[in-house]
Design a protein around this motif. Structure first.
Motif, short mmCIF file in Angstrom:
data_model
loop_
_atom_site.label_atom_id
_atom_site.label_comp_id
_atom_site.label_asym_id
_atom_site.label_seq_id
_atom_site.Cartn_x
_atom_site.Cartn_y
_atom_site.Cartn_z
N VAL A 358 0.85 -1.19 0.00
CA VAL A 358 0.00 0.00 0.00
C VAL A 358 0.88 1.23 0.00
O VAL A 358 1.85 1.32 0.76
CB VAL A 358 -0.95 0.01 1.21
N GLY A 359 0.59 2.16 -0.87
CA GLY A 359 1.38 3.39 -0.96
C GLY A 359 2.49 3.28 -1.96
O GLY A 359 3.10 4.30 -2.30
N GLU A 361 2.01 1.37 -4.87
CA GLU A 361 1.40 0.69 -6.01
C GLU A 361 2.01 1.12 -7.34
O GLU A 361 1.96 0.38 -8.33
CB GLU A 361 -0.11 0.97 -6.05
N LYS A 405 -1.77 4.60 -9.37
CA LYS A 405 -1.31 5.71 -8.52
C LYS A 405 -1.02 5.19 -7.11
O LYS A 405 -1.64 4.23 -6.66
CB LYS A 405 -2.40 6.79 -8.45
N PRO A 406 -0.10 5.80 -6.44
CA PRO A 406 0.20 5.37 -5.06
C PRO A 406 -1.05 5.50 -4.19
O PRO A 406 -1.85 6.41 -4.37
CB PRO A 406 1.30 6.32 -4.62
N SER A 407 -1.15 4.57 -3.25
CA SER A 407 -2.27 4.55 -2.28
C SER A 407 -3.62 4.44 -2.96
O SER A 407 -4.65 4.85 -2.41
CB SER A 407 -2.25 5.80 -1.38
N LYS A 410 -6.50 -0.31 -1.12
CA LYS A 410 -6.40 -0.70 0.28
C LYS A 410 -5.79 -2.09 0.32
O LYS A 410 -5.68 -2.76 -0.70
CB LYS A 410 -7.76 -0.70 0.95
N GLU A 441 0.10 -4.54 3.60
CA GLU A 441 0.56 -3.42 4.42
C GLU A 441 1.93 -3.69 4.99
O GLU A 441 2.65 -2.76 5.35
CB GLU A 441 -0.44 -3.20 5.56
N ASN A 444 4.86 -1.71 3.75
CA ASN A 444 4.84 -0.31 4.15
C ASN A 444 5.44 -0.15 5.54
O ASN A 444 6.16 0.80 5.82
CB ASN A 444 3.42 0.26 4.11
#
Length: 449
Positions: A358-359, A361, A405-407, A410, A441, A444
């Motif tokens: 996540v973040g 991507e 796009k980042p984030s 979920k 997650e 991250n």
């Protein structure tokens, strides 16, 4: 000298046997030599009106070979001439004798050195000449039609008959020629007229429907004249009926893919209104674009488009046109419609990784390949989706991958597909099966530490 007197008496007796009048010999000279004479017609058969063409030859034997002669029929002089070098010729004037068989003879008058003499009887036959009748058919271009032709009823105009009557030997026949047509219904006169100076019967033109449908026995009859016997000749002309037709076309499939149009089969059937088997061709077209041509066999046939990409994708009304033949009219069918579908495609999707944090991507790169069913190069773009949600778009012009796009996501698992949106030629397609992308997650948290 006594023997000469005896010989002269014998000659006079022979002549008296052949004629009905007394032949008076010239003076008997003491030194005349005895002679004999023969008569030889050129052929023995003279043709009425042309008797002068049959030359009478007289040959004298003995004496000095001079003097004169005459050819006689009984007491009638037919012709005469001079004897030179023991031979002489003459011709009977034309039209002097009627048709028949005659016994003629030659009388040699002798001279001061040669005694007179008479030939034996010779048969001369005078008869009419036979004639030869020629009948020709000319097409509208003036060319001679050979054999027994076939014409189409309603299209006989500008055809014409002509010909001539010729003498079997010499001369030119005169008189009238009549051309008739004999069918099952009877005999009718097409034309009649006199022979011209060349023996021609001129031209006898036909109208569009002069000759009826069926077999027509055309006869040219020459009635003869005073010098020539009549003659006739025939030829058969078949007149065919023209009948309407019905053309029907069917398609092997109502729709065919672009670039595979050659798999479509058009079938045409031409049916006559009464009987027979139409021949010729049927053209398959849409608008002014010819697709293919069928050559009929047994009144039917098939053809395929000449190219797999002859028509662009779309819907096309089809026209099948039969051009007709000698006995069948043209006809057409416009009942069918052909759809040219866009060419199918297959879309392939590739993920650079099946797990992304996540973040982060945007580290994932999606690439695609769009394959046509047969040939060519699809254009346009491909949309990358997670379920029904569009993630990014790839242009096939550059074929550079795209990234989320980042984030954007979920934490979870997502089914990723690529949808090719198609273009004017190639159909849309969706990659199958869907690719699984895991968004976690954990990566991250490790990055934060």
């Amino acid at each position: 000298m006594r023997w000469r007197r005896v010989l002269a008496g014998l000659v006079a007796a022979v002549c008296a046997a052949f004629v009905t009048e007394t032949v008076t010999a010239g003076p008997a000279w003491a030194d005349q030599e005895p002679t004999s004479v023969s008569l030889t017609p050129q052929s023995g058969t003279a043709y009425l009106g042309y008797e002068d063409q049959d030359v009478m030859r007289v040959d004298v034997y003995g004496g000095d070979g001079g003097g004169s002669f005459g050819v006689r029929l009984g007491s009638t002089w037919l012709c005469s001439g001079a004897v030179g070098n023991y031979t002489g010729t003459c011709s009977i004037p034309a039209s002097q004798l009627a048709v028949g068989t005659y016994s003629i003879w030659a009388y040699y008058t002798g001279d001061e050195n040669s005694s007179a003499a008479a030939s034996s009887l010779v048969t001369l036959t005078v008869e009419k000449q036979t004639s030869s009748n020629f009948l020709s058919l000319y097409d509208p271009n003036g060319s001679t039609v050979t054999g027994d032709p076939m014409l189409v009823y309603g299209s006989e105009q500008w055809y014409s008959f002509g010909g001539a009557v010729l003498a079997a030997h010499i001369g030119k026949p005169t008189g009238t020629v009549t051309i008739t047509d004999t069918t099952a219904s009877g005999t009718t006169t097409l034309c009649s007229g006199p022979l011209d100076s060349t023996g021609s019967i001129g031209y006898c033109g036909l109208g569009a429907t002069t000759l009826p449908v069926g077999s027509n026995q055309i006869t040219s009859t020459y009635g003869g004249d005073a010098n020539f016997t009549g003659s006739s000749t025939q030829r058969t002309i078949t007149v065919l009926a023209v009948q309407p037709t019905t053309t029907a076309v069917t398609l092997s499939a109502a729709s065919v893919p672009y670039d595979a149009e050659q798999t479509e089969v058009f079938t045409a059937k031409v049916t006559p209104s009464t009987s027979g088997t139409p021949t010729g061709k049927v053209t398959i077209a849409t608008g002014t674009t010819a697709i293919c041509t069928i050559t009929l066999s047994g009144g039917t046939g098939t053809c395929k488009p000449s190219s797999g990409s002859l028509l662009r994708p779309g819907t096309y009304p089809i026209t099948a046109t039969y051009s007709g033949d000698a006995t069948n009219t043209a006809s057409s069918d416009t009942s069918q419609t052909l759809t040219v579908a866009k060419e199918p495609t297959t879309t392939l999707l590739t993920l650079s990784a099946d797990t992304v944090a996540v973040g982060a991507e945007d580290a994932e790169v999606f690439t695609v390949e769009v394959l046509p069913a047969t040939a060519g190069t699809p254009t346009g773009n491909v949309t990358i989706k997670a379920g029904a949600v569009a993630i990014c778009t790839i242009s096939l012009a550059t074929n550079v991958g795209c990234s989320p796009k980042p984030s954007l996501f979920k934490v979870g698992t997502y089914q990723i597909t690529a949808t090719y949106n198609g273009d004017g030629t190639y159909a849309t397609s969706i990659s199958n099966p869907a690719q699984t992308l895991n968004v976690v997650e954990l990566l991250n948290r490790r990055r934060e530490l």
